[in-house]
Structures are given as structure tokens and as C-alpha cells.
Design an enzyme around this catalytic site. Structure first.
Site, PDB file in Angstrom:
ATOM      1  N   ARG B 261      16.392  17.317 -20.813  1.00  0.00           N
ATOM      2  CA  ARG B 261      16.992  17.682 -19.787  1.00  0.00           C
ATOM      3  C   ARG B 261      18.691  17.677 -20.209  1.00  0.00           C
ATOM      4  O   ARG B 261      19.307  16.458 -19.715  1.00  0.00           O
ATOM      5  CB  ARG B 261      16.895  17.573 -18.583  1.00  0.00           C
ATOM      6  CG  ARG B 261      17.259  18.569 -17.337  1.00  0.00           C
ATOM      7  CD  ARG B 261      17.053  18.150 -15.987  1.00  0.00           C
ATOM      8  NE  ARG B 261      18.183  16.753 -16.033  1.00  0.00           N
ATOM      9  CZ  ARG B 261      18.050  15.906 -15.084  1.00  0.00           C
ATOM     10  NH1 ARG B 261      16.596  15.678 -14.404  1.00  0.00           N
ATOM     11  NH2 ARG B 261      18.712  14.753 -14.929  1.00  0.00           N
ATOM     12  N   HIS B 265      19.769  17.841 -12.942  1.00  0.00           N
ATOM     13  CA  HIS B 265      18.815  18.458 -12.593  1.00  0.00           C
ATOM     14  C   HIS B 265      18.853  19.783 -11.800  1.00  0.00           C
ATOM     15  O   HIS B 265      18.037  20.669 -12.034  1.00  0.00           O
ATOM     16  CB  HIS B 265      18.108  17.184 -11.464  1.00  0.00           C
ATOM     17  CG  HIS B 265      16.828  17.898 -10.399  1.00  0.00           C
ATOM     18  ND1 HIS B 265      15.836  18.346 -11.082  1.00  0.00           N
ATOM     19  CD2 HIS B 265      16.921  18.110  -9.264  1.00  0.00           C
ATOM     20  CE1 HIS B 265      14.997  18.886  -9.962  1.00  0.00           C
ATOM     21  NE2 HIS B 265      15.727  18.584  -8.902  1.00  0.00           N
ATOM     22  N   TYR B 274      23.090   7.679 -13.439  1.00  0.00           N
ATOM     23  CA  TYR B 274      21.813   7.134 -14.027  1.00  0.00           C
ATOM     24  C   TYR B 274      21.214   7.141 -15.424  1.00  0.00           C
ATOM     25  O   TYR B 274      20.354   6.752 -15.816  1.00  0.00           O
ATOM     26  CB  TYR B 274      20.545   7.763 -12.979  1.00  0.00           C
ATOM     27  CG  TYR B 274      20.514   9.174 -13.157  1.00  0.00           C
ATOM     28  CD1 TYR B 274      19.591   9.899 -14.097  1.00  0.00           C
ATOM     29  CD2 TYR B 274      20.753   9.878 -12.048  1.00  0.00           C
ATOM     30  CE1 TYR B 274      19.495  11.117 -14.115  1.00  0.00           C
ATOM     31  CE2 TYR B 274      20.723  11.283 -12.000  1.00  0.00           C
ATOM     32  CZ  TYR B 274      19.948  11.785 -12.948  1.00  0.00           C
ATOM     33  OH  TYR B 274      19.881  13.298 -12.955  1.00  0.00           O
TER      34      TYR B 274
END
Lengths: 327, 380
Positions: B261, B265, B274
Site C-alpha cells: 500500500r 489507508h 508508523y
């Protein structure tokens, strides 16, 4: 002459499901142990022999899968009658019921129909271990997109299960398990009522008791006791918990001015809460007393040796009758 | 891992076992290759435009699929005309391989409706937001295909299979385990396509699984394989093989497409909190579109083609913007329509009340005949 037969609620459900399967080859029956065994309450007994394993089959012990695959089968044009073995076992399927089954017609703007019946034996009084005696109706009645019904007698069991299977919407079908063996006349030619109609079972003039499922017999008992004491009670079988047929209750309360609503479930945020609120709104000037709710307590269903104390009985209904008559 | 194109776009069949998949590449024509590229570039452009629209306040949220185009376009084109697709919510690429109107996805994230497209029209079902829920619907649907005997007849006009998409994070949901079990025990014609993009919001894939995801089905009796999810050809071939097998009655299969990805998100997410920029750079170097462009150029596809694709993308972006700006507000009736298929007194009572209330404020124009009759029930 009417074509009637005497059946228990269990046998009437069996006959109703059989009739629905005969009438429509798209009707499938599945759930835990429903095939050879006929389910732990034998409601689907004999159907495997008549319809074969493509129409009735055992599911793995996976409630979310039972409901989730029923949804997929509905998308494919099948009408599933899915059995959840006991009330307390329905929660693993909660997402599939409330977020999927209940909402897919809305999500798809009507492109998807969800003709799924979820049969759940519910309620207490059979001396069972934990998770086998619960009354989860309020969860489902609170969920938009679901219909929730509960028969109280063999004739309704026979017809309501067929009407539920014919419904284009999902129906949570709550079977009063402690009354499975209660017998009564079943009229085989035509149903007296629609799936979502309430009905007056016993006319009266002083107090209305509205109840459903296993509490209907208890309400009729209370009416008999009250009659001996000179109080005339009208007993209503609500039958459908979503939608609720308020018209019948309103007409009754306009006459009696007093309403007691009874069920096994705890009364906090319950079917009786909804009825009490609605009747206060619709019958304000007709009420002689506040609407009284009679139910179980708002505790986890107790151990079997204590369930007699938990379950409302005719005496508890009479206590409520005394209270409403005192106003 | 099945891979036919390395990161430099060089074609090779690494092992003999992969020959069963390579044959499907050899069946492809140049026009198929160009279609794969066009669709990947198209969905990337669409995705970037949608993110821009969200940033401008035209949508409440956008869910980018950037980096996953190879997995989506490759597998999507391997799905046959009779087959049904049960997506999660990031399958914009799969959607265009089956002609789904991209505006229906925009509408959903703009908050015009909850999806609302007709799943029967393109055999592409509604986006599912609760993770894994759709895999059970796919399993039930595939069981229905079995009941109808539309598997292994040998007639390609009749035989059908089903494919369901989900991510690495969703595999932790119980529904996916139950769907694997249902598909296995009923020998359902169902392919489980897991896009392992390695991140479930901020949780790395190690949070979700202890074993490689392609092996997740083994305990249920569903074999699996890992494919390079950034290799559009490998994704096409592996999906084609197992959809054909499912249609031929060989039962369910699990495909893990290993991808990444690249974006957030959703537009509400901040991946810089993160994950390392180095990791992102590593995967950007393995971009499925760049890789396939290198392959096409090595096959002699000239700059004209890439210019044409670029121009088509610009046109698509302009159309999407214009159409989004012109989207009408939903009608009040949409709140109440289709809650049930059959009439329901409470819904009609509340609809009538809201119509009347809005009318009293001079707001919404009610579309009914003004009767506003309240029925307390017993209508059926």
C-alpha cells in the site's frame, strides 16, 4: 367445514416448513444438526428424507457462516431457513445479521432482496444451562431492516413460518421453546392473519394485557384468575415485534384504559418499553393508569434452579393487575 | 512466489512448476497487454484525482489503492463473464475491469449513498466495509452455483465461479476462516484473493498472521499460492488458472498477492507516523505500472501509446471532476426507501413526519400526494 388438525407447536412448525419447501423449490433449510437428527428440538425432522441433502443440510458450528452464506444464497435467488440452535448462540452471527442481512437491501437501493428466515428457539423454562434460555428480541427489533415475529400457538406457528419464508425481507423468527409441546387446532386451508398483525385472543373491559410468544399462555391464565375476582381482562397476542401492530393495542386501551405489557426479557429498553412509550403518546387521554411492564429482571438469565423466580408467572401478572386497578 | 516480470520488466519463468501458469500468458495478445497497461494507468489516474477531490472537500473520505493496480487489474481481467466478484472496499481496479461506473464509487465516498449500484448488472457486488463479511456472502453464492449444477458441465456458457477480495488485515477476522471452511466442505467454486498490502492501517502484517497468508487455508482444506502482486501478468495467470479450476469443479483456492500500500489507508491516515520512508521507497521501485511499462517498451511498444494513455487519463480526470461537481444532492426519500422490500408502517410513519416537518420549514419539496396518512400497523 374447516380443514383442521390438532398439532403441537413443534409439529406445526415442521408441517409449515414442509409446506413451504413443497411450494417453492428455492427454499433451503440449514443449521446445526437440522438434517438427520431434525434439529435438537426435532423441528425439521423427516425433511431430509422428503427433500434430500441439497435442500436441507447440516452447517458447521459457525453461526456467522450460517447467516453469511444464507445472505449469499439469497443473492443467488434462494430462500434460506436458517436455524440457530439456541438463543444464546446467535451472537457470533450478530454482524452478519445486523450489519449485513438487515442492511443489504438498503445498501443496494433495493437491488438485493434478502428473503432469509432465522429461526431461533428462545426463552426459558426448560431447566437448561446458561445461554439456552435467553430472550434476545429487543436487539433485533431495534435493528432497521429486520422483521421480528414470535408465534404463541400451533396455528400461528404453521402459518407464520410460511409467511416469514414468503417475505422478501429478513425475518427473525423466535420460537417459544418451552411451549413447543403445547397442542392446538391448526387450520390448514388459509391463515386468519397476516404476519405482522396483532390479535385479541380474549376480549375484556377492565385491563389489557399484551404479550407474545411464551407469555401468551401465562396472560390467558391471569385473565382466568382475574375473571374469578371480577376483573375483566382483554388479552392481546402481539405476534409481531417489528413492526408492531399498534392499531390493535390502541383500540383495546381506548376501551380498557389500562395496559400491562408482558414478556420474559428484562424490561429495561425492551419491547414493553417501546409499547409503553407509544401508548402513552397515542392514548394519553384514555389512560386510567400508567402502562405497567412485567418481565424478567435486568440480570443475566439465572441458573435453572432460580428460573421460576425470574420468569413472570400469572401471579406476577395479577400483582400488576392489582396495581393498575388501584388507580 | 509466482513471478514472470522482475522489477526491470524482464520476462522469465523461474521454475518448472510455474509453467502451468505461464501458458496463460502465452495465450495473450498484444492488445491484451495494452489493455492491462491502460487499465492500470487509468485507475492510478482516477485514484489520484479522487484523493485530490477529497482534499478539496468534495468527498468525506477516499481509500487509495495506489500500488495495488497490478494485483487488481491482473486478477480482474482473469475473471470470466459468468463469474461473480465480491470485493472489499479498495477494489477500484477490479471494478473497472468489469465496467463498473467509477462515479458510483465516488458517490459512495462522497456520501450520496451507501453504494447503490446493481450488483447483478456487472456481477460486481457492493463494497463491504466490515472486513471479511463479504467472503461469507461469496461462499453462500458459490454454494448456490453448486446447487444449480452450474459447475463442471464442460460448457463455458454455463459454468460459473466466484472470486472474493480481501486484505491481509481482514484475514484475522473470523468470517474469513468460516468462509474458507464453508467453501472447502462444500467444494464451492470460490477463489479467495488476498491482497497482502502489508499494512492494516498502522498494523504490519505480522500483527495479523504467524504463517504466510497463502498457507492460511491449508487447515481448512483450501490450498494456496503466493503471487507477486506487483506483476500484472503473474496475477492474471494465477487467477485465470484457479478460476478455471473452480469453474471445472476443483473447489476453492487461496491466492495471496504480495503487494504494497504505497499510499495511506485512507485520506484520514498518516502513514509517516508508523512506517519508514525507506520501506516505501523500496516498494515504489517495484511499482507495478513502471515495471509493466518497461516490459512493454522492451516488446517494442512506442512512446505514442504511452502519450495516448496519458491523454486519456487527463480526460478521465477532467470528466470525474466535472461529474463530481455536478452530482445532485440525494433526495429525502432515500433515507426511507429500501429499508425494507415490503411496506413497513413505522418507516412510512417517519417518512410522512419528516416530509411534513420539512414542508413546514419550507425546505424539501415532498414528492407524495400530500395525504401523509399514518398507519399504525397491521398492513400485511
Amino acid at each position: 367445514m374447516a380443514n383442521t388438525v390438532e398439532l403441537s407447536i413443534a409439529k406445526a412448525l415442521n408441517a409449515g416448513i414442509r409446506k413451504a419447501m413443497q411450494d417453492d423449490p428455492k427454499v433451503l433449510v440449514f443449521g446445526e444438526d437440522v438434517a438427520k437428527l431434525g434439529g435438537v428440538f426435532r423441528i425439521t425432522e423427516g425433511l431430509l428424507d422428503e427433500f434430500g441433502s441439497k435442500r436441507i443440510f447440516n452447517s458447521p458450528i459457525a453461526e456467522s457462516a450460517i447467516v453469511g452464506t444464507a445472505i449469499g444464497l439469497a443473492m443467488r435467488g434462494f430462500r434460506s431457513v436458517a436455524e440457530i440452535q439456541f438463543d444464546g448462540f446467535v451472537y457470533p452471527a450478530f454482524d452478519q445479521i445486523v450489519s449485513q442481512l438487515a442492511k443489504l437491501t438498503n445498501r443496494s437501493e433495493g437491488h438485493l432482496k434478502m428473503p432469509v428466515v432465522i429461526r431461533i428457539p428462545y426463552g426459558g423454562g426448560i431447566g437448561a444451562v446458561e445461554h439456552h434460555s435467553e430472550s434476545p428480541e429487543a436487539y433485533f427489533a431495534h435493528t432497521a431492516g429486520l422483521r421480528v415475529v414470535s408465534p404463541s400457538n400451533p396455528n400461528d406457528a404453521y402459518w407464520m413460518i410460511q409467511q416469514a419464508i414468503q417475505s422478501a425481507d429478513p425475518v427473525v423468527f423466535l420460537e417459544p421453546k418451552r411451549r413447543y409441546w403445547q397442542k392446538g387446532q391448526v387450520e390448514l386451508d388459509q391463515p386468519a392473519l397476516g404476519l405482522h398483525q396483532a390479535t385479541v385472543l380474549k376480549p375484556g373491559t377492565d385491563v389489557t394485557i399484551a404479550s407474545y410468544g411464551p407469555m401468551v399462555v401465562t396472560s390467558l391464565q391471569a385473565a382466568e384468575i382475574a375473571q374469578a375476582e371480577g376483573v375483566s381482562i382483554e388479552v392481546i397476542d402481539i405476534r409481531s415485534l417489528s413492526p408492531i401492530d399498534f392499531g390493535v393495542i390502541v383500540e383495546s386501551v381506548k376501551k380498557t384504559g389500562r395496559l400491562i405489557v408482558a414478556h420474559e426479557a428484562g424490561t429495561f429498553v425492551s419491547i414493553s418499553s417501546e409499547i409503553a412509550a407509544k401508548i402513552a403518546e397515542l392514548c394519553f387521554y384514555y389512560l386510567e393508569a400508567p402502562v405497567i411492564r412485567v418481565g424478567g429482571f435486568d440480570v443475566p438469565y439465572p441458573a435453572a434452579k432460580l428460573e421460576e423466580l425470574y420468569l413472570p408467572d400469572a401471579d406476577r401478572l395479577m400483582e400488576a393487575v392489582d396495581r393498575v386497578m388501584a388507580y | 512466489m509466482v513471478q514472470f516480470l522482475n522489477e526491470n520488466g524482464e520476462f522469465a519463468v523461474a521454475s518448472k512448476e510455474h509453467e502451468i501458469y505461464a501458458q496463460f500468458i502465452r495465450d495473450l495478445r498484444e492488445s491484451d497487454f495494452l489493455k492491462f497497461y491502460r487499465d492500470m494507468a487509468r485507475i492510478r489516474r482516477f485514484d489520484n484525482e479522487a484523493t485530490a477531490l477529497q482534499r478539496q472537500g468534495q468527498m468525506g473520505l477516499w481509500v487509495p489503492a495506489v500500488g495495488q493496480e497490478g494485483a487488481q487489474i491482473g486478477s480482474g481481467h482473469a475473471v470470466g463473464p459468468n463469474d461473480n466478484i465480491f470485493p472489499s472496499y479498495r477494489e477500484h481496479g477490479v471494478a473497472i475491469t468489469h465496467g463498473v461506473d467509477l462515479m458510483s464509487i465516488i458517490k459512495m465516498f462522497r456520501g450520496v449513498n451507501h453504494g447503490g449500484w446493481n450488483p447483478y448488472e456487472k456481477k460486481f457486488h457492493l463494497y463491504a466495509i466490515v472486513l471479511g463479511a463479504q467472503t461469507l456472502h461469496a461462499a453462500g453464492y458459490a454454494m448456490g452455483v453448486n446447487f444449480e449444477g452450474k459447475v463442471a458441465t464442460g460448457n463455458p456458457e454455463i459454468d460459473e465461479a466466484v472470486i472474493t477480495y480481501f486484505g491481509d488485515g481482514a484475514t484475522a477476522e473470523g468470517d474469513i476462516s468460516e468462509a474458507l471452511l464453508m467453501a472447502a466442505t462444500t467444494n464451492a467454486p470460490l477463489v479467495f484473493f488476498c491482497q497482502n498490502n502489508q499494512w492494516a492501517i498502522s498494523s504490519a502484517v505480522e500483527t495479523q498472521t504467524k504463517v504466510p497468508l497463502y498457507r492460511r487455508g491449508e487447515g481448512f482444506g483450501v490450498p494456496g499460492i503466493r503471487v507477486d502482486g506487483n506483476d500484472v501478468l503473474a496475477c492474471y495467470a494465477v487467477t485465470k488458472k484457479h478460476m478455471d479450476d473452480a469453474r471445472n469443479g476443483l473447489g476453492p483456492y487461496l491466492i495471496e498477492a504480495l503487494t504494497y500500500r504505497i499510499g495511506a489507508h485512507t485520506t484520514s491516515d498518516d502513514p509517516s507516523k508508523y512506517r519508514d520512508a525507506e520501506q516505501v521507497a523500496y516498494w515504489q521501485a517495484r511499482d507495478p505500472i513502471i515495471r509493466f511499462e518497461k516490459f512493454l517498451r522492451s516488446q517494442g511498444i512506442g512512446q505514442d501509446f504511452f502519450d495516448e494513455v496519458q491523454a486519456a487519463g487527463d480526460q478521465l480526470a477532467a470528466e470525474i471532476r466535472e461529474t463530481t461537481f455536478a452530482l445532485p444532492e440525494p433526495e429525502l426519500e432515500l433515507i426511507f426507501d429500501h429499508v425494507y422490500s415490503e411496506p413497513h408502517p413505522l418507516i412510512e410513519e417517519q417518512r410522512a413526519w419528516l416530509r411534513g416537518f420539512e414542508e413546514s420549514l419550507g425546505g424539501h419539496t415532498p414528492t407524495d400526494d400530500g395525504e401523509n396518512k399514518v398507519d399504525y400497523g397491521g398492513s400485511r
